[in-house]
Write a protein that holds these residues in place. Structure first.
Motif, PDB file in Angstrom:
ATOM      1  N   SER A 194      -2.461  -8.054   0.355  1.00 31.90           N
ATOM      2  CA  SER A 194      -1.993  -9.040   1.332  1.00 31.90           C
ATOM      3  C   SER A 194      -3.008  -9.192   2.463  1.00 31.90           C
ATOM      4  CB  SER A 194      -0.631  -8.600   1.888  1.00 31.90           C
ATOM      5  OG  SER A 194      -0.206  -9.488   2.901  1.00 31.90           O
ATOM      6  N   ASP A 195      -3.050 -10.404   3.034  1.00 35.10           N
ATOM      7  CA  ASP A 195      -3.971 -10.674   4.135  1.00 35.10           C
ATOM      8  C   ASP A 195      -3.477 -10.121   5.465  1.00 35.10           C
ATOM      9  OD1 ASP A 195      -5.610 -12.014   2.372  1.00 35.10           O
ATOM     10  OD2 ASP A 195      -4.674 -13.959   2.747  1.00 35.10           O
ATOM     11  N   THR A 196      -2.187  -9.905   5.578  1.00 34.94           N
ATOM     12  CA  THR A 196      -1.632  -9.439   6.845  1.00 34.94           C
ATOM     13  C   THR A 196      -1.911  -7.951   7.043  1.00 34.94           C
ATOM     14  OG1 THR A 196       0.496  -9.008   5.760  1.00 34.94           O
ATOM     15  CG2 THR A 196       0.187 -11.166   6.806  1.00 34.94           C
ATOM     16  N   LEU A 197      -1.915  -7.537   8.306  1.00 28.12           N
ATOM     17  CA  LEU A 197      -2.181  -6.141   8.630  1.00 28.12           C
ATOM     18  C   LEU A 197      -0.989  -5.249   8.332  1.00 28.12           C
ATOM     19  CD1 LEU A 197      -4.045  -6.571  12.052  1.00 28.12           C
ATOM     20  CD2 LEU A 197      -5.049  -6.100   9.812  1.00 28.12           C
ATOM     21  N   TYR A 198       0.216  -5.783   8.515  1.00 29.24           N
ATOM     22  CA  TYR A 198       1.420  -4.974   8.356  1.00 29.24           C
ATOM     23  C   TYR A 198       2.294  -5.550   7.240  1.00 29.24           C
ATOM     24  CZ  TYR A 198       0.039  -3.142  12.903  1.00 29.24           C
ATOM     25  OH  TYR A 198      -0.667  -2.569  13.931  1.00 29.24           O
ATOM     26  N   ASN A 199       3.070  -4.647   6.648  1.00 27.81           N
ATOM     27  CA  ASN A 199       3.944  -5.022   5.539  1.00 27.81           C
ATOM     28  C   ASN A 199       5.240  -5.594   6.115  1.00 27.81           C
ATOM     29  OD1 ASN A 199       5.461  -5.207   3.178  1.00 27.81           O
ATOM     30  ND2 ASN A 199       4.593  -3.332   2.330  1.00 27.81           N
ATOM     31  N   GLY A 213       8.498   7.709   6.807  1.00 31.37           N
ATOM     32  CA  GLY A 213       7.264   8.358   6.372  1.00 31.37           C
ATOM     33  C   GLY A 213       7.149   8.411   4.862  1.00 31.37           C
ATOM     34  N   LEU A 214       8.262   8.718   4.181  1.00 31.98           N
ATOM     35  CA  LEU A 214       8.247   8.698   2.720  1.00 31.98           C
ATOM     36  C   LEU A 214       7.928   7.299   2.188  1.00 31.98           C
ATOM     37  CD1 LEU A 214      11.282  10.913   1.600  1.00 31.98           C
ATOM     38  CD2 LEU A 214       8.857  11.486   1.582  1.00 31.98           C
ATOM     39  N   LEU A 215       8.454   6.286   2.859  1.00 31.99           N
ATOM     40  CA  LEU A 215       8.191   4.921   2.420  1.00 31.99           C
ATOM     41  C   LEU A 215       6.711   4.579   2.536  1.00 31.99           C
ATOM     42  CD1 LEU A 215       9.303   2.255   1.407  1.00 31.99           C
ATOM     43  CD2 LEU A 215       9.853   1.633   3.764  1.00 31.99           C
ATOM     44  N   ARG A 216       6.080   5.040   3.605  1.00 30.46           N
ATOM     45  CA  ARG A 216       4.641   4.808   3.746  1.00 30.46           C
ATOM     46  C   ARG A 216       3.875   5.439   2.592  1.00 30.46           C
ATOM     47  NH1 ARG A 216       2.068   4.686   9.585  1.00 30.46           N
ATOM     48  NH2 ARG A 216       3.637   3.546  10.757  1.00 30.46           N
ATOM     49  N   VAL A 217       4.174   6.721   2.339  1.00 25.17           N
ATOM     50  CA  VAL A 217       3.470   7.427   1.265  1.00 25.17           C
ATOM     51  C   VAL A 217       3.779   6.794  -0.084  1.00 25.17           C
ATOM     52  CG1 VAL A 217       3.150   9.666   0.157  1.00 25.17           C
ATOM     53  CG2 VAL A 217       3.501   9.549   2.618  1.00 25.17           C
ATOM     54  N   ALA A 218       5.022   6.336  -0.275  1.00 27.02           N
ATOM     55  CA  ALA A 218       5.405   5.702  -1.537  1.00 27.02           C
ATOM     56  C   ALA A 218       4.601   4.428  -1.787  1.00 27.02           C
ATOM     57  CB  ALA A 218       6.895   5.398  -1.536  1.00 27.02           C
ATOM     58  N   LEU A 219       4.360   3.658  -0.735  1.00 24.02           N
ATOM     59  CA  LEU A 219       3.569   2.439  -0.890  1.00 24.02           C
ATOM     60  C   LEU A 219       2.117   2.764  -1.209  1.00 24.02           C
ATOM     61  CD1 LEU A 219       5.060   0.325   2.038  1.00 24.02           C
ATOM     62  CD2 LEU A 219       5.479   0.041  -0.404  1.00 24.02           C
ATOM     63  N   ILE A 220       1.630   3.886  -0.670  1.00 24.57           N
ATOM     64  CA  ILE A 220       0.252   4.292  -0.962  1.00 24.57           C
ATOM     65  C   ILE A 220       0.127   4.763  -2.408  1.00 24.57           C
ATOM     66  CG2 ILE A 220      -1.566   5.945  -0.379  1.00 24.57           C
ATOM     67  CD1 ILE A 220      -0.534   5.927   2.478  1.00 24.57           C
ATOM     68  N   LEU A 221       1.089   5.578  -2.857  1.00 22.81           N
ATOM     69  CA  LEU A 221       1.020   6.143  -4.204  1.00 22.81           C
ATOM     70  C   LEU A 221       1.404   5.147  -5.288  1.00 22.81           C
ATOM     71  CD1 LEU A 221       2.607   9.658  -3.519  1.00 22.81           C
ATOM     72  CD2 LEU A 221       0.183   9.077  -3.690  1.00 22.81           C
ATOM     73  N   GLY A 222       2.088   4.086  -4.908  1.00 26.89           N
ATOM     74  CA  GLY A 222       2.508   3.100  -5.902  1.00 26.89           C
ATOM     75  C   GLY A 222       3.632   3.605  -6.784  1.00 26.89           C
ATOM     76  N   SER A 242      -0.165  -2.702   5.530  1.00 22.63           N
ATOM     77  CA  SER A 242      -0.101  -3.354   4.220  1.00 22.63           C
ATOM     78  C   SER A 242      -1.191  -2.755   3.333  1.00 22.63           C
ATOM     79  CB  SER A 242      -0.305  -4.863   4.373  1.00 22.63           C
ATOM     80  OG  SER A 242      -0.247  -5.503   3.131  1.00 22.63           O
ATOM     81  N   TYR A 243      -0.750  -2.022   2.285  1.00 25.38           N
ATOM     82  CA  TYR A 243      -1.692  -1.354   1.388  1.00 25.38           C
ATOM     83  C   TYR A 243      -2.019  -2.183   0.156  1.00 25.38           C
ATOM     84  CZ  TYR A 243      -0.288   2.645   4.217  1.00 25.38           C
ATOM     85  OH  TYR A 243      -0.028   3.487   5.267  1.00 25.38           O
ATOM     86  N   SER A 244      -1.430  -3.347   0.033  1.00 17.58           N
ATOM     87  CA  SER A 244      -1.685  -4.203  -1.122  1.00 17.58           C
ATOM     88  C   SER A 244      -2.800  -5.185  -0.799  1.00 17.58           C
ATOM     89  CB  SER A 244      -0.400  -4.937  -1.525  1.00 17.58           C
ATOM     90  OG  SER A 244       0.048  -5.749  -0.466  1.00 17.58           O
TER      91      SER A 244
END
Length: 633
Positions: A351-356, A309-318, A347-349
């Protein structure tokens, strides 16, 4: 002090404060844009800073002297409290204002050199005798430190509060004795709550190990971080520290709270029954990066889910690269405890894919590097009786990765190279069966019908067809989405596996030989082959049972045929004797008559003249013979 004695009160007009005194004001102090019209003598006699300011001023003090106090602790409200103290008005200390008054007294240098029982001494006494002995007062005092942290650190206010809180946390509440001021009410030695010295009979409920999580969550991020450090130095268990940080993050990281709904406790546990205010603003990025630095090295399903969960939020916050890499590494080290929904990180960047998928691949590599003794070839000695292949962490990760590939395979933008790299990230020994990998590729082929046979064949090369179960082989042999060459390989290995399994079971195996070979360590190659063969051994044993049943049936049919031939022989004997007894010559001999040769038309008359009695005598033995012959059946 003459002017102070004549002061009857203070009143405010806009941004100006005045005192009701017989003497006119000769000293004006400006604090945060508020003008205080005061008198020199009361302030000089109590405040060393004011005395120095007036002494340093050159020339005679004619008229009103004006000065400005920059960065005054607590602003104009706290300065007004110090002014009232200088004029002899009683000042009330509370846990919410004691830190500000303490810092203001230090700022104005209100020491004993400028009068007995000065404000600094009184504030220090209240802080040590009241605040540091009470849990809730320490929390409130720390909350008020945010704007004066440098001066509070200089006076050791924060360190003393943190030390007091850490002592209370790591001490069993039942050992505090009587009275228990920590909970805001008195408790008798028997355990009942006291009211005005009288036992009420009510009992304080048992406090669990997480009773303090909610209370310290009202602290700001810097103070919370320092409190965790103080508790860690005090020797509090890492599990409790991690629980407090998880609680804090779920409270101030909304994305984490939504994703982990239901993970948090149903009710809020708190000891301090008082109103607390949350921090005015929490920098989520700073909070996450600071928590990642302090999180202890723990393993567990709930902790692994929290890291994801922290990793998800970390990817969102950059967050910075160091923080993200630390989360990926710590999650990858316990990837065998992760769940499929936890790995499905969007995938919050750009990227064309749905998942990281890149993040998941890095976590797989971290897991491989952290697991000791992982080799590319299977170790038969690692198989134990009574343990399924999924009990091995590597096998669990392989099963999880196969399920992950199957879940993301429906993404039309997922490239074949990424599917291959995810599947090949684990060594060959991680999969005892390739059914999950085959299922994932089948879903991928169905979602990507435009792939060429060459691309499909390259992806199918990662499957070991000898490790497919019977059901998977049966499905693959009829799968129109697979290239023809792959289908032929499946059919070939299906026949090869069946032939090998039959030969092995008929020559070397029985019902008990396979477990005995695994226990005694007898041929390790055979043990590994048995485990890898999986469903093939079951089919061979079923065929062997059917063969035994067929042999028994053949034997029974032979017995029935032999018995039937005996019955036929008896039937022939009975039929032959019956035809002889029914002949006219035998009847005539029995009644003593001699038959004369006559023509065919007169013969019935001769026979009819014989009478009925000889006929009945002949029927009786014939019927008895029939009963005898019927008993043979």
């Amino acid at each position: 002090m003459a002017p102070a004695a004549k002061v009857t009160g203070f009143y405010r007009e806009g941004n100006d404060w005045f005192c009701n005194a017989s003497l006119a004001s000769d000293f004006t102090v400006v604090v945060d844009g508020v003008n205080f019209h005061l008198h020199k003598f009361p302030l000089m006699s109590r405040c060393g800073r004011i005395d120095k300011i007036l002494d340093s001023a050159q020339g005679p003090h004619e008229g009103t002297f004006l000065t400005t106090l920059e960065d005054f602790p607590g602003g104009s409200d706290i300065f007004f409290v110090t002014v009232k103290f200088c004029y002899g008005v009683r000042v009330e200390f509370t846990p919410r204002n004691i830190v500000m008054i303490y810092c203001a007294a230090d700022y104005l240098e209100m020491t004993e050199d400028y009068g007995e029982d000065n404000l600094l001494l009184k504030a220090d006494a209240y802080f040590h005798k009241n605040v540091l002995r009470n849990w809730k007062d320490c929390i409130l005092a720390l909350q008020s430190c945010d704007s004066v942290i440098p001066r509070a650190d200089k006076l050791e206010i924060i360190s003393k509060c943190l030390h007091a809180l850490s002592v209370m946390v790591c001490t069993d509440p039942s050992l505090f004795g009587w009275p228990m001021l920590m909970y805001g009410s008195l408790q008798s030695p028997g355990g009942s709550i006291l009211w005005n010295g009288i036992s009420t009979g009510a009992r304080i409920q048992t406090i669990e190990s997480d009773w303090w999580f909610e209370d310290i969550s009202y602290l700001s991020v810097p103070l919370f971080q320092r409190l965790i450090q103080a508790m860690e130095a005090r020797g509090i268990r890492n599990e409790n520290l991690a629980g407090a940080m998880m609680y804090y993050c779920r409270k101030y990281l909304p994305g984490l709270g939504r994703w982990q709904s239901g993970q948090q406790g149903g009710k809020t546990r708190t000891v301090a029954s008082f109103s607390m205010t949350t921090p005015a603003s929490v920098d989520e990025k700073v909070l996450l990066e600071s928590v990642v630095k302090q999180l202890p090295e723990l393993k567990g399903k709930s902790f692994c889910r929290f890291l994801l969960g922290l990793l998800r939020v970390a990817l969102i916050l950059g967050v910075n690269h160091t923080c993200q890499d630390s989360l990926e590494r710590r999650t990858g080290m316990q990837l065998d405890l992760a769940s499929l929904d936890g790995l499905l990180i969007p995938s919050y960047s750009d990227s064309d894919t749905l998942y990281n998928t890149d993040c998941v691949e890095r976590m797989i590599h971290h897991f491989i590097s952290s697991e000791p003794g992982i080799t590319a070839t299977p170790d038969p000695s690692s198989f134990e009786i009574g343990t399924s292949p999924s009990s091995n962490p590597l096998r669990r990760v392989a099963k999880l990765v196969d399920s992950y590939i199957a879940e993301v395979a429906s993404d039309v933008n997922l490239k074949p190279g990424k599917v291959r790299s995810l599947a090949e990230a684990l060594p060959e020994s991680s999969r005892s069966l390739h059914d999950g990998l085959y299922r994932a590729l089948d879903i991928y082929f169905k979602a990507h019908p435009w792939l060429s046979d060459k691309e499909k064949e390259q992806l199918c090369n990662i499957i070991d067809f000898q490790k497919l179960s019977i059901d998977a082989c049966a499905h693959a042999s009829q799968n129109e989405r697979l290239p023809l060459r792959v289908v032929l390989q499946v059919l070939f290995f299906e026949q090869l596996q069946l032939r090998t399994a039959l030969a092995g079971c008929l020559n070397n195996l029985d019902t008990e030989s396979a477990p005995a070979a695994l226990v005694t360590g007898a041929p390790s190659d055979m043990a590994g082959q048995i485990v890898q063969r999986d469903g093939w051994v079951t089919v061979v044993r079923e065929n062997q049972g059917l063969k035994v049943d067929l042999e028994r049936m053949k034997s029974r049919v032979g017995e029935l045929e032999e018995e039937f031939s005996k019955i036929k022989q008896e039937m022939r004997k009975v039929t032959k004797s019956h035809s002889y007894l029914s002949s006219p010559r035998f009847l005539a001999r029995r009644i003593g008559c001699k038959l004369l040769p006559q023509s065919s038309d007169t013969q019935p008359d001769v026979i009819e003249s014989t009478g009925p009695s000889p006929r009945s005598s002949v029927e009786q033995p014939r019927n008895s013979r029939h009963r005898k012959s019927s008993s043979l059946f």
